[in-house]
Design an enzyme around this catalytic site. Sequence first.
Site, mmCIF file in Angstrom:
data_model
loop_
_atom_site.group_PDB
_atom_site.id
_atom_site.type_symbol
_atom_site.label_atom_id
_atom_site.label_comp_id
_atom_site.label_asym_id
_atom_site.label_seq_id
_atom_site.Cartn_x
_atom_site.Cartn_y
_atom_site.Cartn_z
ATOM 1 N N LYS A 22 0.836 -1.228 0.000
ATOM 2 C CA LYS A 22 0.000 0.000 0.000
ATOM 3 C C LYS A 22 0.856 1.258 0.000
ATOM 4 C CE LYS A 22 -1.665 1.556 4.090
ATOM 5 N NZ LYS A 22 -1.452 2.965 4.427
ATOM 6 N N ASN A 23 1.845 1.301 0.895
ATOM 7 C CA ASN A 23 2.580 2.559 1.067
ATOM 8 C C ASN A 23 3.579 2.826 -0.054
ATOM 9 O OD1 ASN A 23 1.076 3.088 3.288
ATOM 10 N ND2 ASN A 23 2.633 2.490 4.794
ATOM 11 N N CYS A 116 -5.680 12.620 12.564
ATOM 12 C CA CYS A 116 -5.381 11.204 12.391
ATOM 13 C C CYS A 116 -5.294 10.582 13.787
ATOM 14 C CB CYS A 116 -4.046 11.050 11.668
ATOM 15 S SG CYS A 116 -3.522 9.362 11.509
ATOM 16 N N ARG A 121 0.060 14.564 12.756
ATOM 17 C CA ARG A 121 0.792 14.219 11.528
ATOM 18 C C ARG A 121 1.064 15.498 10.748
ATOM 19 N NH1 ARG A 121 -1.015 8.655 9.611
ATOM 20 N NH2 ARG A 121 0.683 8.862 8.144
ATOM 21 N N ASP A 309 4.673 0.389 11.943
ATOM 22 C CA ASP A 309 3.461 -0.232 11.409
ATOM 23 C C ASP A 309 3.312 -1.703 11.833
ATOM 24 O OD1 ASP A 309 2.840 2.149 10.227
ATOM 25 O OD2 ASP A 309 3.557 1.605 8.238
ATOM 26 N N ARG A 401 -8.614 -0.607 4.372
ATOM 27 C CA ARG A 401 -7.747 0.430 3.804
ATOM 28 C C ARG A 401 -6.377 -0.148 3.470
ATOM 29 N NH1 ARG A 401 -6.251 4.135 7.704
ATOM 30 N NH2 ARG A 401 -4.782 4.554 6.056
HETATM 31 N N1 EPU Z 1 6.665 14.385 10.816
HETATM 32 C C1 EPU Z 1 6.817 15.720 11.133
HETATM 33 N N2 EPU Z 1 6.713 16.635 10.123
HETATM 34 C C2 EPU Z 1 6.484 16.284 8.842
HETATM 35 C C3 EPU Z 1 6.323 14.915 8.518
HETATM 36 C C4 EPU Z 1 6.425 13.982 9.533
HETATM 37 O O1 EPU Z 1 7.019 16.066 12.284
HETATM 38 O O2 EPU Z 1 6.419 17.166 7.979
HETATM 39 C C5 EPU Z 1 6.772 13.374 11.874
HETATM 40 C C6 EPU Z 1 5.502 12.556 12.039
HETATM 41 O O3 EPU Z 1 4.572 13.215 12.884
HETATM 42 C C7 EPU Z 1 6.031 11.276 12.619
HETATM 43 C C8 EPU Z 1 7.374 11.097 11.901
HETATM 44 O O4 EPU Z 1 7.734 12.425 11.469
HETATM 45 O O5 EPU Z 1 6.276 11.436 13.984
HETATM 46 C C9 EPU Z 1 7.355 10.180 10.696
HETATM 47 O O6 EPU Z 1 6.311 10.542 9.835
HETATM 48 P P1 EPU Z 1 6.337 10.216 8.270
HETATM 49 O O7 EPU Z 1 6.162 11.494 7.527
HETATM 50 O O8 EPU Z 1 7.515 9.384 7.946
HETATM 51 O O9 EPU Z 1 5.013 9.360 8.107
HETATM 52 P P2 EPU Z 1 4.092 9.377 6.849
HETATM 53 O O10 EPU Z 1 4.910 9.546 5.637
HETATM 54 O O11 EPU Z 1 2.966 10.310 7.077
HETATM 55 C C10 EPU Z 1 4.246 6.825 6.325
HETATM 56 C C11 EPU Z 1 3.278 5.703 6.195
HETATM 57 C C12 EPU Z 1 2.758 5.322 7.568
HETATM 58 C C13 EPU Z 1 3.947 4.915 8.436
HETATM 59 C C14 EPU Z 1 4.946 6.074 8.498
HETATM 60 C C15 EPU Z 1 6.209 5.738 9.272
HETATM 61 C C16 EPU Z 1 2.348 6.068 4.013
HETATM 62 C C17 EPU Z 1 1.167 6.417 3.168
HETATM 63 N N3 EPU Z 1 2.179 6.104 5.319
HETATM 64 O O12 EPU Z 1 3.515 7.913 6.895
HETATM 65 O O13 EPU Z 1 1.922 4.188 7.379
HETATM 66 O O14 EPU Z 1 3.499 4.604 9.726
HETATM 67 O O15 EPU Z 1 5.338 6.452 7.165
HETATM 68 O O16 EPU Z 1 6.849 4.652 8.705
HETATM 69 O O17 EPU Z 1 3.383 5.730 3.488
HETATM 70 C C18 EPU Z 1 0.192 2.696 7.894
HETATM 71 O O18 EPU Z 1 0.428 2.131 6.809
HETATM 72 O O19 EPU Z 1 -0.570 2.215 8.767
HETATM 73 C C19 EPU Z 1 0.819 3.982 8.161
HETATM 74 C C20 EPU Z 1 0.385 4.829 9.095
#
Ligand code: EPU
Length: 433
Positions: A22-23, A116, A121, A309, A401
């Site tokens: 998915k991701n 969320c 996030r 995850d 999802r």
């Molecule tokens: N963060 C910030 N600022 C930002 C972006 C992130 O502070 O601008 C923080 C977040 O709050 C968090 C950490 O950095 O504490 C990591 O967040 P990241 O941006 O890496 O997460 P994401 O890209 O929003 C993806 C996956 C998530 C997975 C995380 C971590 C997708 C669509 N989602 O989220 O997947 O948990 O990386 O590996 O790729 C899931 O599949 O259940 C899921 C939540």
Amino acid sequence: MEVMRIEGGQTLSGNISASGAKNAALPIFAATLLTEETCILENVPNLSDIWFMAQILQHLGAEVEQPDPTTWKITAGTIAHRAPYDLVRKMRASVCLMGPLAGRLKRAEISLPGGCVIGPRPIDMHLKGFAGLGMEVTVDKGYVFLNAEQASGNPIFLGGRHGSTVTGTANILMAAVLTPGETVIECAACEPEVVDLCNMLVQMGAEIFGIGSPTLTIRGVDRLGGCTYRILPDRIEAGTYIIAGSMAGENLTINDIRLSDLAALTDKLKEAGVPMQINSDNSITVSRSESPLKPVDVVTHPHPGFATDLQAQMSSLMSVTPGISIITEKIFPNRFMHVPELQRMGADIAIEGPNAIVKGQAGLSGAPVMASDLRASAALILAGLVAEGITWVLRIYHLDRGYDKIDDKLRAVGANIDRLPEKEMPNTQFELK
Ligand code: EPU
């Protein structure tokens, strides 16, 4: 609404496979906007998030077809630059439309996705990255506006207090591939899903160096072309089945996986004493141990560390592992929505800040429980597989999802699991609790 009914105590054996990731699929769908040529995507999982993404791409003007259940054909000929709140709010991953729209159209207008349950996030690092590329970035009335007319390659640092950002890295990458000059992303996310996106972009004609490392160098090109790309297997889905095998398996083989993507999990399970056999054909065979497992401490980290995850699912395993296990969540420190529901099944877990202290015991008892997010839902399914009696998991739309037909797949290896209309759930189940 539908619910999942699980009768615990069955043994899982035979073969089970993960679908496409998915991701990886979500940003890869977004990347099809970078070219007016056709992209054919294979091994796409059948998930509601994918359908939402396909809807958004269609709204933007792309032609989207699904010639067979796992293949999608997307042609983004003439596209618009605005993704409205109505569509974006359904799925957080729609933030990764910003990069491709700004890269190709030099402007983007995307609604912020909103709250969320797994914790705050923010997307500040995405916006910092876009600004670092020389874009004008404005946030107004719930929308992000990007003007990339003057954008050019630059060094960008994407580290934050919880490590890098996965979708942030994807966003900056997708903008940078069509931005003139050289962009160097330092502290880029190294998750396999980011690597998969890079590989697809390279097939489309992008110039990216250092793929898989925390330093990505991107030389902007004038245009990208179409491609046929096969999405990698879902390591989180596979990991969930590996944990299921550790709890209820007797030679449960999880096929078509990339074991290197799951090293942190298999290492922890080995430490706990789970009988596992790594096979030569990219599969792993897992069984429940005849003697009690050992408790373990798990700390989530960015890849290649233990994946956040898989944290909820690991909590289910530790709940039935005698002794004290400590789970520390470093990526989303509030991601413990599964805990109160596991407690309803008899789990003894205390939350102290970002730590879950799990006092494992011999068994759990089936109960009606509420899914709150995707991985919490998976944790409840795993707990239901070993609980005594019947577990009813409500709000399973979260599960749909991110898990492609999890009920069919688990039933095929011996689980007693059914998807039923909510009205078939006896009220007595609630009265008993
Ligand atoms: N963060 C910030 N600022 C930002 C972006 C992130 O502070 O601008 C923080 C977040 O709050 C968090 C950490 O950095 O504490 C990591 O967040 P990241 O941006 O890496 O997460 P994401 O890209 O929003 C993806 C996956 C998530 C997975 C995380 C971590 C997708 C669509 N989602 O989220 O997947 O948990 O990386 O590996 O790729 C899931 O599949 O259940 C899921 C939540």
